[in-house]
Each structure stands twice: as C-alpha cells, then as structure tokens.
Design a protein around this motif. Sequence first.
Motif, PDB file in Angstrom:
ATOM      1  N   ALA A   1       0.832  -1.207   0.000  1.00  0.00           N
ATOM      2  CA  ALA A   1       0.000   0.000   0.000  1.00  0.00           C
ATOM      3  C   ALA A   1       0.866   1.256   0.000  1.00  0.00           C
ATOM      4  O   ALA A   1       0.582   2.224  -0.701  1.00  0.00           O
ATOM      5  N   ARG A   2       1.942   1.229   0.779  1.00  0.00           N
ATOM      6  CA  ARG A   2       2.817   2.403   0.832  1.00  0.00           C
ATOM      7  C   ARG A   2       3.633   2.563  -0.438  1.00  0.00           C
ATOM      8  O   ARG A   2       4.143   3.652  -0.717  1.00  0.00           O
ATOM      9  N   ALA A   3       3.754   1.480  -1.215  1.00  0.00           N
ATOM     10  CA  ALA A   3       4.487   1.556  -2.479  1.00  0.00           C
ATOM     11  C   ALA A   3       3.627   2.096  -3.612  1.00  0.00           C
ATOM     12  O   ALA A   3       4.123   2.266  -4.724  1.00  0.00           O
ATOM     13  N   GLY A   4       2.332   2.342  -3.345  1.00  0.00           N
ATOM     14  CA  GLY A   4       1.486   2.978  -4.352  1.00  0.00           C
ATOM     15  C   GLY A   4       0.398   2.116  -4.937  1.00  0.00           C
ATOM     16  O   GLY A   4      -0.198   2.476  -5.949  1.00  0.00           O
ATOM     17  N   VAL A   5       0.095   0.961  -4.294  1.00  0.00           N
ATOM     18  CA  VAL A   5      -0.979   0.085  -4.772  1.00  0.00           C
ATOM     19  C   VAL A   5      -2.074   0.032  -3.715  1.00  0.00           C
ATOM     20  O   VAL A   5      -1.856  -0.483  -2.613  1.00  0.00           O
ATOM     21  N   ALA A   6      -3.241   0.565  -4.019  1.00  0.00           N
ATOM     22  CA  ALA A   6      -4.379   0.531  -3.105  1.00  0.00           C
ATOM     23  C   ALA A   6      -5.432  -0.427  -3.667  1.00  0.00           C
ATOM     24  O   ALA A   6      -5.388  -0.792  -4.843  1.00  0.00           O
ATOM     25  N   ARG A   7      -6.369  -0.828  -2.801  1.00  0.00           N
ATOM     26  CA  ARG A   7      -7.384  -1.776  -3.264  1.00  0.00           C
ATOM     27  C   ARG A   7      -8.682  -1.626  -2.497  1.00  0.00           C
ATOM     28  O   ARG A   7      -8.726  -1.032  -1.407  1.00  0.00           O
ATOM     29  N   THR A   8      -9.752  -2.155  -3.093  1.00  0.00           N
ATOM     30  CA  THR A   8     -11.011  -2.371  -2.384  1.00  0.00           C
ATOM     31  C   THR A   8     -11.262  -3.875  -2.375  1.00  0.00           C
ATOM     32  O   THR A   8     -10.529  -4.642  -2.996  1.00  0.00           O
ATOM     33  N   TRP A   9     -12.335  -4.287  -1.689  1.00  0.00           N
ATOM     34  CA  TRP A   9     -12.545  -5.710  -1.436  1.00  0.00           C
ATOM     35  C   TRP A   9     -13.864  -6.186  -2.019  1.00  0.00           C
ATOM     36  O   TRP A   9     -14.833  -5.430  -2.138  1.00  0.00           O
ATOM     37  N   GLN A  10     -13.885  -7.474  -2.352  1.00  0.00           N
ATOM     38  CA  GLN A  10     -15.112  -8.092  -2.857  1.00  0.00           C
ATOM     39  C   GLN A  10     -16.222  -7.992  -1.823  1.00  0.00           C
ATOM     40  O   GLN A  10     -17.356  -7.627  -2.132  1.00  0.00           O
ATOM     41  N   ASN A  11     -15.914  -8.323  -0.565  1.00  0.00           N
ATOM     42  CA  ASN A  11     -16.815  -8.092   0.554  1.00  0.00           C
ATOM     43  C   ASN A  11     -16.368  -6.809   1.241  1.00  0.00           C
ATOM     44  O   ASN A  11     -15.212  -6.703   1.650  1.00  0.00           O
ATOM     45  N   ILE A  12     -17.263  -5.856   1.360  1.00  0.00           N
ATOM     46  CA  ILE A  12     -16.899  -4.525   1.854  1.00  0.00           C
ATOM     47  C   ILE A  12     -16.176  -4.633   3.191  1.00  0.00           C
ATOM     48  O   ILE A  12     -16.630  -5.298   4.119  1.00  0.00           O
ATOM     49  N   ARG A  13     -15.012  -3.950   3.281  1.00  0.00           N
ATOM     50  CA  ARG A  13     -14.233  -3.930   4.513  1.00  0.00           C
ATOM     51  C   ARG A  13     -13.990  -2.480   4.930  1.00  0.00           C
ATOM     52  O   ARG A  13     -12.992  -1.875   4.553  1.00  0.00           O
ATOM     53  N   LEU A  14     -14.945  -1.940   5.684  1.00  0.00           N
ATOM     54  CA  LEU A  14     -14.799  -0.601   6.234  1.00  0.00           C
ATOM     55  C   LEU A  14     -14.521  -0.692   7.728  1.00  0.00           C
ATOM     56  O   LEU A  14     -14.730  -1.732   8.351  1.00  0.00           O
ATOM     57  N   PHE A  15     -14.070   0.408   8.302  1.00  0.00           N
ATOM     58  CA  PHE A  15     -13.979   0.517   9.751  1.00  0.00           C
ATOM     59  C   PHE A  15     -15.353   0.974  10.225  1.00  0.00           C
ATOM     60  O   PHE A  15     -15.605   2.158  10.437  1.00  0.00           O
ATOM     61  N   ALA A  16     -16.254  -0.018  10.377  1.00  0.00           N
ATOM     62  CA  ALA A  16     -17.679   0.288  10.514  1.00  0.00           C
ATOM     63  C   ALA A  16     -17.994   1.116  11.744  1.00  0.00           C
ATOM     64  O   ALA A  16     -18.924   1.921  11.729  1.00  0.00           O
TER      65      ALA A  16
END
Length: 613
Positions: free
Chosen positions: A433-448
């Motif tokens: 992530a710190r190298a410049g690759v971000a992502r989202t998830w198939q199943n939502i992963r938020l800090f609910a």
Amino acid sequence: MSPGLRSALLGGLLLCLPVLAVGLIVGHGAGIATQRTLTLFLVNLIAVLGLGLFSGNSGILSFGHVSFIGLGAYISGLLTMPLATKAATLPHLPAFLAGTEIGLLPALLVTIVLVALIAALVGIPISRMTGAAAVIATLGLLLIVHGVLIGATDFTRGANAFIGVPRKTDLTIALALAVPALLLARLYRDSVPGSQLRASREDELAARSIGIDVARRRRGAWVISAAFAGVSGGLLGHFLGAFSPSKFYFDDTLALLTMLIVGGMSTVSGALAGTVVVTLTIELLRRLESGVTLFGHQMPEIFGLTQAGLCLLILAVMYWRPIGLIGRLEVDQWLSLGRGRGRERPAAAGSDFRVEPEGTLSVAGVTKDFAGLRALDGVGLELRPGEIVGLIGPNGSGKTTLLNTISGALFPSAGTITIDGVDATRLPAHAIARAGVARTWQNIRLFAGLSVIENVEFSAMVHWPRLDQARIRALAQALLAEIGLSAHAARPAGTLDYGAQRRLEIARALALKPRYLLLDEPAAGMNPTESSALLADLARLREHHGIGLIVIDHDLALIMRLCDRIIVLDRGRVIAEGPPAAIQRDPAVIEAYIGRKHRPPADVPRAITPQPA
C-alpha cells in the motif's frame, strides 16, 4: 498540537477533574478506611487503563497483563526492601540486589524499564497473532509468569508470602500517578498510532490494505500498556506490604477484565467508569461474603460471592449493553467537544493530485497453490498509470486470488510482482500500500464503528504521516466531496447504504495517493443506475488523477464500456487479453462462458454471459 490531540487533551482533563476532586475531598475529610479504598481504586485504575490501552484499541482481550502487575510488584519490592529484611528473608539474593535499597519513585522507574523490556520480547510473537490465538497466548503468558514467580524462590520466596515490602503507597502518590495515566491513555487513543490500532480493531485486512503495519502498532501498544501495569504492580506491592504469586493470578485477572468490559473496552472513559462500578461492587460483595446482620439476623458467610457477583455483572452487561456502560464514544465526545470533526466545508483542492505517467505494475508468471489446488497458473499482466484494465472470467477462475497476491494479502508460490521496477513479490500488504498500490474488497471492509471521515483520515495519515491534522481533514473532506459523500462525513461508516459504502472504500483507497488502484467487484449489489454512476466516477478518477485501475466485475456491460484492455482468466490461467471488441469475439472466451444460464448484456454476444458474484 493537532485539533484531534487538542480535543483528546481536553477530554483527558475532563476525566481527570472528578478524580482529582474526589481524591482531594477524601484525602482531607475521610477516614483511613475510605482513603485506603480510594487508593486501591486508583492503583486498579492505572492497571485497567493499561489493559484498555492494548485490548481496547486492538480488540484483543489480554489475560496476561496481571503477570506484568506481578512482575512490577516483585521488582519494585526487591529494590525498596530494607537491607536487613532482605538478609533475613532472601538470603540467596545476588550481591547487587542484596545491597540495593532505593526509594519508591526510582524503583518504579527501574520497574517500568524492566517490564517494558520483558513485554517487548514476549510481544514479538503475540503482536503477530490474531483472534483466539492471540488471546490464548496472553493466557499462556499468565501461566508462565505465575510458574516463574513460584519457581524463583531465591528472588520471590516461591509460593510463600513475599514480606517486608515498605508500605509507601498512599493516596497522594496513587493520585499523582493515576491522573497523568488517565491523560496519557486518552492522548494515546487519538494519536496516530492509537488511531491506526483502532482501525485494525475494526478490520485488520482493511487496515493492512491502507498501509498500516498492524503488528508494529500492536507491539507498541503492548509495551506501553505493560509499563502501565508495571507501575500499578509496584504501587500495589507497596500498598499491601506482603503478597504471594496467587495474588497475581485468575482472581485479579477476572476483576480487571470485569472493570474494562463493564465500562466499555474501546474508551478511556469506559475504563474509568468500569473501575468505579466494579470497585463499589467488590466492596459491597466482600461485606456480604463475610456475613452481615440483616433485620436483626446474622447472615452466614458465603464463600466465593465476590467472584460469582463479578461473573454475573459481566453477563448482565454483555446481555443488555455489549458495548459497555459508556459505549464507543468518550465522555467529551458525548458532550460535543469532538462533534466538530468532519463538518467543515470541503476544500476542493485537497485531493488535487496527479500521478506521474511513468512506471508499470507488472505481474510475471505468478502461480498460487492452496494445499494441492492451483488457483493461479503462470499469470502475467501489466498496468500503466492512466490505464483501466478489466479482469473477467467464470466464477472461481482466480480473479480475486490474483488481486490478493498483487496487494500482498497472499504471497505467490512462484513468479514475480514488480511495482515501477521494484520487486514487491514478498512485500506484506502494508508495504504494498505504501508503495502505491491501493485496493477495495469483494466483501466490503470498512472501519464500521468509525465515522465516514475517520475512515478516510486514517488512510491519509499513512501516506502523509507528517501532515498536520487540519490538512489531513481537508484532504479527507475533498475526497468525500469527489465521491459524493460529504453530507455523511460524521456518520458511522457502518450505517451507510450499500452503494455509499462501496464509494467510501474507493475514497479511503484514494487517500493513499495510489498510482495503481485494484477494485474487486465495485458494482456488486448495485442497481443499473448506481452502476452507471460508478462507471462515470471511475472514468473521472482516471482522468483527474491519472491512476491505473484493475477492475474485477461480473457486470460485463460495465467492463466493456469502461476498460481499455480486458484480461480473461479461466481455471487460473490467462486465456485472452486485448481490447473489449476483440475479447467479445475471442473463441476461447466464448467457450469459457458456454453453458451459463444468465442472460448476457445487450452489447455482449449471447455466448459470453455474466457470472454470479
């Protein structure tokens, strides 16, 4: 000082004031028995604050902190015990200990250092564990330390009472240490390390995906919380004057955990409230346990009433209010000291970044095996900034597994992954992530349990660790405005509707200022109107920021309209790659989709059919 820490400081002072007031009143007008009860309360409060600093922020319940309290009591006791008493009760001590006698405060400083060093050592494996494994490890620590205290007879007198410790802990000393402990615990909770640890408590995988080194944050909290426990142990030992290893075992563990759970694990206010409630409950139950006169009749002694009462108290709270008496918000937040977060007008320039067009995210020959099952077999792809690549294939073809290997959630069994020419094959998720690759998830992963704007702020803090809180907030507001969530900034993320949660995941990923963004089924669960809006948002993100996107989705109409190139996977292998028009005519792609029952989109040949999510 940042606005967040300024608010935490005010909240800490708000908690300290009643403690100081009660301490001064009791110290000047109450009897010895009341003073001793309040002193013990303050000593326990320091221990609960330490336990909450780790367990409350990490979400990992610790049974091991009582062992640090025991070590603190024995270490400080050895340092302050009169020389004549040592010679009589501990004749086999090493010469440097047998000839050492110092005051309480210097002994507490030495205790803090030694307990922190021990905690740093045992925290290396514990910080890397999760869930039940971590909890069991802390229980193992309690058992091991208890056995060591009994076995180290030359230092502890074994299972016999450790006597001769000067009773130097009084109300003044306990108050002088409990008040700053309250303040420090409150400041830590809203500091960058504390905030990141709380994010990992909500969802560890999501925290790693935004660049948080979860093990490091846990280890730091573990060491600091152990130091709190060591101070509490030193004060307790000099309050009692005599104790044995049985004092620092399951009974005290139950009491401290009850204090933390009853008040609420996730807040410092909860630690204070729980300690108050449980201290009063214990005092009442102990009097009933020893037998009282009720309406002229002497009631019999009831052995074990205190422990039974604490268990019932935990059960009652867990049934009627699982989040504890105080809940998830600090008292100062309930009183609106912190409600201004996220309500300022958005600063549109805050998210005005554009990545450099040079560089490539490259996957070469990546293979991933799971216990004999080959999920990926020699997969290769390239993604450049400003490009949108679709990743499609039948269900189970390896699409999500490929994103997991690129993002560091899984390590490939073979092959290489490079980010702008740098080998990232074995980098963990937070480093990717710190190298410049971000992502989202198939199943939502938020800090609910955190607010919408906090989800984005915590991500931005990782990429801009030296940026002041005001600018972090401005950036978060701008990203929320860009994704259409400004009106919901102060709401808990878990209360958003499904589509808004999907967009929040994207905003949180953008806060890392990524060069490459991996989207795993961003349109899943959306209706056609929402999917069209998402398509426009993704196209705008590419134009505005110049980032490269890999998009997995079963909405083939969206993929065909959005992407520059499409890569098709089947049974872990790349079977086709090219522009959308070529992919629609490719015989291998058509064959991979034969037999699917879902009706295809109008702009996709009927042989190519969308797969279920």
